[in-house]
Write a protein that holds these residues in place. Structure first.
Motif, short mmCIF file in Angstrom:
data_model
loop_
_atom_site.label_atom_id
_atom_site.label_comp_id
_atom_site.label_asym_id
_atom_site.label_seq_id
_atom_site.Cartn_x
_atom_site.Cartn_y
_atom_site.Cartn_z
N VAL A 1 0.84 -1.20 0.00
CA VAL A 1 0.00 0.00 0.00
C VAL A 1 0.88 1.26 0.00
N SER A 2 1.96 1.23 0.77
CA SER A 2 2.87 2.39 0.80
C SER A 2 3.44 2.66 -0.59
N LEU A 3 3.85 1.60 -1.27
CA LEU A 3 4.40 1.76 -2.63
C LEU A 3 3.33 2.32 -3.56
N ALA A 4 2.11 1.81 -3.43
CA ALA A 4 1.01 2.28 -4.30
C ALA A 4 0.68 3.74 -4.01
N VAL A 5 0.59 4.09 -2.72
CA VAL A 5 0.27 5.48 -2.38
C VAL A 5 1.35 6.40 -2.93
N MET A 6 2.62 6.03 -2.74
CA MET A 6 3.70 6.88 -3.23
C MET A 6 3.69 6.99 -4.76
N ALA A 7 3.32 5.92 -5.44
CA ALA A 7 3.25 5.98 -6.91
C ALA A 7 2.15 6.97 -7.34
N HIS A 8 0.99 6.89 -6.68
CA HIS A 8 -0.10 7.83 -7.02
C HIS A 8 0.29 9.27 -6.69
N MET A 9 0.91 9.46 -5.53
CA MET A 9 1.33 10.81 -5.13
C MET A 9 2.39 11.34 -6.10
N GLY A 10 3.30 10.46 -6.46
CA GLY A 10 4.38 10.86 -7.37
C GLY A 10 3.84 11.35 -8.71
N ARG A 11 2.78 10.67 -9.19
CA ARG A 11 2.18 11.11 -10.46
C ARG A 11 1.53 12.48 -10.30
N ILE A 12 0.82 12.65 -9.19
CA ILE A 12 0.13 13.93 -8.96
C ILE A 12 1.15 15.06 -8.81
N LEU A 13 2.21 14.79 -8.05
CA LEU A 13 3.15 15.86 -7.70
C LEU A 13 4.33 15.95 -8.67
N GLY A 14 4.33 15.05 -9.66
CA GLY A 14 5.38 15.12 -10.68
C GLY A 14 6.77 14.82 -10.14
N TRP A 15 6.88 13.83 -9.27
CA TRP A 15 8.19 13.49 -8.73
C TRP A 15 9.09 12.92 -9.81
N SER A 16 10.35 13.24 -9.69
CA SER A 16 11.33 12.73 -10.66
C SER A 16 11.57 11.25 -10.42
N GLY A 17 12.12 10.57 -11.42
CA GLY A 17 12.46 9.16 -11.28
C GLY A 17 13.34 8.89 -10.07
N PRO A 18 14.45 9.64 -9.92
CA PRO A 18 15.33 9.39 -8.76
C PRO A 18 14.61 9.59 -7.43
N LYS A 19 13.77 10.60 -7.33
CA LYS A 19 13.07 10.84 -6.07
C LYS A 19 12.14 9.67 -5.76
N ALA A 20 11.40 9.23 -6.78
CA ALA A 20 10.49 8.10 -6.59
C ALA A 20 11.27 6.85 -6.20
N ALA A 21 12.46 6.69 -6.81
CA ALA A 21 13.27 5.50 -6.52
C ALA A 21 13.77 5.51 -5.08
N VAL A 22 14.16 6.68 -4.60
CA VAL A 22 14.63 6.80 -3.20
C VAL A 22 13.50 6.44 -2.24
N LEU A 23 12.29 6.94 -2.55
CA LEU A 23 11.15 6.66 -1.68
C LEU A 23 10.82 5.18 -1.67
N ALA A 24 10.82 4.57 -2.85
CA ALA A 24 10.51 3.14 -2.94
C ALA A 24 11.56 2.34 -2.17
N ALA A 25 12.83 2.75 -2.30
CA ALA A 25 13.90 2.04 -1.58
C ALA A 25 13.67 2.15 -0.08
N GLY A 26 13.23 3.31 0.37
CA GLY A 26 12.94 3.51 1.80
C GLY A 26 11.84 2.57 2.27
N ILE A 27 10.79 2.42 1.46
CA ILE A 27 9.67 1.54 1.82
C ILE A 27 10.15 0.09 1.88
N HIS A 28 10.98 -0.31 0.92
CA HIS A 28 11.51 -1.68 0.94
C HIS A 28 12.42 -1.89 2.16
N ALA A 29 13.15 -0.85 2.55
CA ALA A 29 14.04 -0.96 3.72
C ALA A 29 13.21 -1.14 4.99
N VAL A 30 12.11 -0.41 5.10
CA VAL A 30 11.23 -0.58 6.27
C VAL A 30 10.71 -2.02 6.30
#
Ligand SMILES: [Fe+2]
Ligand SMILES: [Fe+2]
Length: 262
Positions: A198-227
């Motif tokens: 769910v965290s990955l999905a929420v961040m993907a939806h937010m990233g699309r809305i807020l126009g996050w860059s690839g690297p930013k999205a990748a850092v966030l996803a890595a953080g979720i996987h680390a948790v």
């Protein structure tokens, strides 16, 4: 710098991401409210004393749902549809965690084992809710629009968690210890997976809305996987321990009213 605070600030500052955040939260809370109301209605005769607390638990969750809706309304925003992949409560239910909605829709009394399952499921999910609200409270307790709502929901989630500890310990002393430990473990291991997805999905939806860059999205996803890696390696154990809470009978008495302007 990418921190929980700047991330949430960004989500809060944009109308579309804020509406999505509040809509997801409101939907989860009101599903929780519905589940608890049904469980309260179906409590077995031998557990009658628990019914008012389950009703109160449900009333609190319904109130949280209304608070998130009110936060949107205050900004002139309409609720938006909740994407399926962000629906934490529904995904837990479809993974067989907690009591099945089919069972709750029937008018047959639950068993004591069902009540133990409900409490174990709540012990795990309320820990998540309590930690998330503590995090929001840390950063937004003094926010002019969100502060009161965040503080109130955070207090309530702490109460829900205290209540789960207390009632599960009571059932453990009554001889349900093994069933409780087994259910808590199953629930926690499933919850950490659903929470990750769910965290990955929420961040993907937010990233699309807020126009996050690839690297930013990748850092966030890595953080979720680390948790998830931390939780899978042993962090999940914090969700299954039981201890007598400081606050006893946390759900005795009626729900506190929602702040009018929340
Ligand atoms: Fe809640
Ligand atoms: Fe709760």
């Amino acid at each position: 710098m990418l921190s929980a605070k700047t991330l949430f600030q960004e989500i809060v500052d944009n109308d579309d991401s804020f509406a999505l955040f509040c809509s997801i939260a409101a939907s989860g809370e009101s599903q929780g409210g519905w589940e608890n109301a049904r469980i309260a209605a179906l409590v077995p005769e031998t557990q009658r004393d628990l019914a008012p607390k389950i009703t109160r638990h449900g009333a609190d969750e319904d109130k949280h749902g209304r608070i998130f809706n009110a936060l949107m309304k205050k900004r002139g925003l309409e609720p938006v549809p909740v994407p399926r992949d962000t629906d934490y409560t529904m995904l837990l239910e479809s993974n067989g965690i907690g009591l099945a909605h089919d069972k709750l829709k029937r008018d047959e009394p639950l068993t004591v084992q069902d009540i133990v399952t409900y409490l174990a499921h709540s012990r795990v999910t309320e820990q998540r809710a309590s930690e998330q609200m503590t995090m929001l409270r840390k950063h937004f307790a003094d926010h002019p629009d969100l502060g009161r709502a965040v503080r109130m929901i955070s207090d309530d989630e702490d109460n829900h968690l205290a209540y789960c500890h207390e009632e599960l310990l009571r059932f453990a002393y009554a001889g349900h210890g093994r069933a409780i430990q087994r259910t808590l473990r199953e629930c926690a291991l499933a919850e950490i997976r659903v929470y990750r997805d769910v965290s990955l999905a929420v961040m993907a939806h937010m990233g699309r809305i807020l126009g996050w860059s690839g690297p930013k999205a990748a850092v966030l996803a890595a953080g979720i996987h680390a948790v998830y890696a931390y939780e899978r390696a042993g962090g999940w154990r914090r969700m299954v321990s039981l201890r007598t809470p400081e606050r006893r009978d946390a759900l005795g008495g009626p729900a506190s009213p929602e702040p009018e302007a929340a």
